[in-house]
Design an enzyme around this catalytic site. Structure first.
Site, mmCIF file in Angstrom:
data_model
loop_
_atom_site.group_PDB
_atom_site.id
_atom_site.type_symbol
_atom_site.label_atom_id
_atom_site.label_comp_id
_atom_site.label_asym_id
_atom_site.label_seq_id
_atom_site.Cartn_x
_atom_site.Cartn_y
_atom_site.Cartn_z
ATOM 1 N N GLU A 177 1.420 -1.099 -0.326
ATOM 2 C CA GLU A 177 -0.335 -0.627 -0.027
ATOM 3 C C GLU A 177 1.004 1.068 -0.056
ATOM 4 O O GLU A 177 1.310 1.677 0.656
ATOM 5 C CB GLU A 177 -0.632 0.137 1.411
ATOM 6 N N LYS A 219 -2.521 -1.895 -3.336
ATOM 7 C CA LYS A 219 -3.864 -1.163 -2.278
ATOM 8 C C LYS A 219 -2.826 0.621 -2.593
ATOM 9 O O LYS A 219 -1.943 0.473 -2.225
ATOM 10 C CB LYS A 219 -3.831 -1.823 -1.200
#
Length: 333
Positions: A177, A219
């Site tokens: 992420e 992500k």
């Protein structure tokens, strides 16, 4: 590393019409939200709120996995059931925040790197024994004068790669992420430029360490301008620029991509995802991994009336359903 286990876990996580619910806010973040709403900042209150999220009826229709925090994965319902057992009974995959937060990047004012590699393998083994099948590691970037620097992006990319490989060796799906904060005065084009540069560096390092790309999930932030109220950008532009950036900079064979809501209004995060799915076939599964954008109304309802759990859970289910529909391009306001 068992590639078959990794790809099968991803297939369960990224079923069409499903996404992830992030309830992995660290204690300090959760307490800040409680303070704003007048909720006591105690472990019991955090447990009580998380129980509403974990036990909400029918969430498995729209949510394939919950991302938990270290405190949360160890907690139980009021009647003594572990949160993990409740999720397993629903057929929901258990995820865990694997990093240990941000620290200052030496000699780089205003920039952060993520810590948590020390002892990571041992922590992941414990989480796996508790039922975790996937994990998440977050890095944060701020767009400003001369930042993020290439040095900062490269250092975080190397950390991502080491984390991802450690996960895969234990047959845990890694979520990587790299979040770009929607803070400051910068254009949509600048957001695109930094996002593209960052993604190139991240996947360069992942491939350098032979991370199995089909066995991981990205992500990411959407390509969005800073929070200057004078800048007017239409939803269609954000959707178009985001998909363009991802197509050019993310390998087509990645397991999938999920979005963080990243400071957007709840409705905007849903609408942007919906528009992307109306743009035609995409090379990878693309869905949501939202926290606040799904939880907001539930938290406010519970804080206002903690006895009315049914309403709080109904609001959670509605938000999950809206984003489920957006993940297949069928959302209507």
């Amino acid at each position: 590393m068992n590639k078959d286990i990794l790809t099968k876990t991803i297939a369960r996580l990224l079923l069409p019409g499903k996404g992830l619910l992030a309830i992995d806010e660290k204690v300090e973040t959760c307490d800040k939200r409680f303070e704003k709403l007048g909720v006591p900042t105690t472990e019991e209150k955090r447990r009580e709120y998380r129980e509403i999220l974990v036990t909400a009826p029918e969430m498995e229709k729209y949510i394939s996995g919950y991302i938990l925090f270290d405190e949360t994965i160890r907690q139980k319902t009021k009647d003594g059931r572990s949160f993990t057992s409740v999720l397993k009974e629903k057929g929901i995959e258990i995820g865990i925040k694997a990093d240990q937060g941000l620290i200052d990047f030496p000699m780089h004012l205003g920039e952060k790197i993520t810590q948590g590699l020390d002892g990571l393998s041992e922590r992941l083994k414990e989480y796996k024994n508790m039922g975790a099948t996937f994990a998440k590691w977050r890095a944060v970037f701020t767009i400003g004068e001369n930042i993020p620097s290439r040095d900062c992006m490269e250092e975080n990319a190397k950390l991502f790669a080491q984390y991802a490989l450690t996960c895969q060796k234990l047959n845990i799906v890694p979520i990587v992420e790299p979040e770009i904060l929607i803070e400051g005065d910068y254009s949509l084009e600048k957001s695109y430029e930094i996002t593209a540069q960052n993604l190139k560096l991240v996947f360069h390092e992942l491939k350098n360490l032979n991370v199995f790309i089909p066995g991981m999930i990205l992500k990411t932030s959407m390509v969005i301008p800073g929070n200057n109220p004078k800048i007017t950008i239409y939803d269609e532009e954000i959707a178009k620029m985001t998909v363009s950036c991802l197509k050019k900079n993310v390998p087509a064979d990645i397991g999938g991509i999920v979005f963080l809501s990243g400071g957007q209004e709840d409705e905007a995060a849903t609408e942007h995802l919906n528009l992307m799915h109306k743009m035609g076939p995409l090379p990878w599964p693309l869905t949501f991994s939202y926290g606040r954008a799904i939880q907001n109304k539930t938290l406010q309802s519970w804080a206002h009336n903690p006895e009315d759990i049914a309403t709080a859970q109904a609001l959670l289910l509605t938000a999950a359903q809206n984003n489920s529909q957006a993940s297949i391009g069928q959302y209507k306001k």
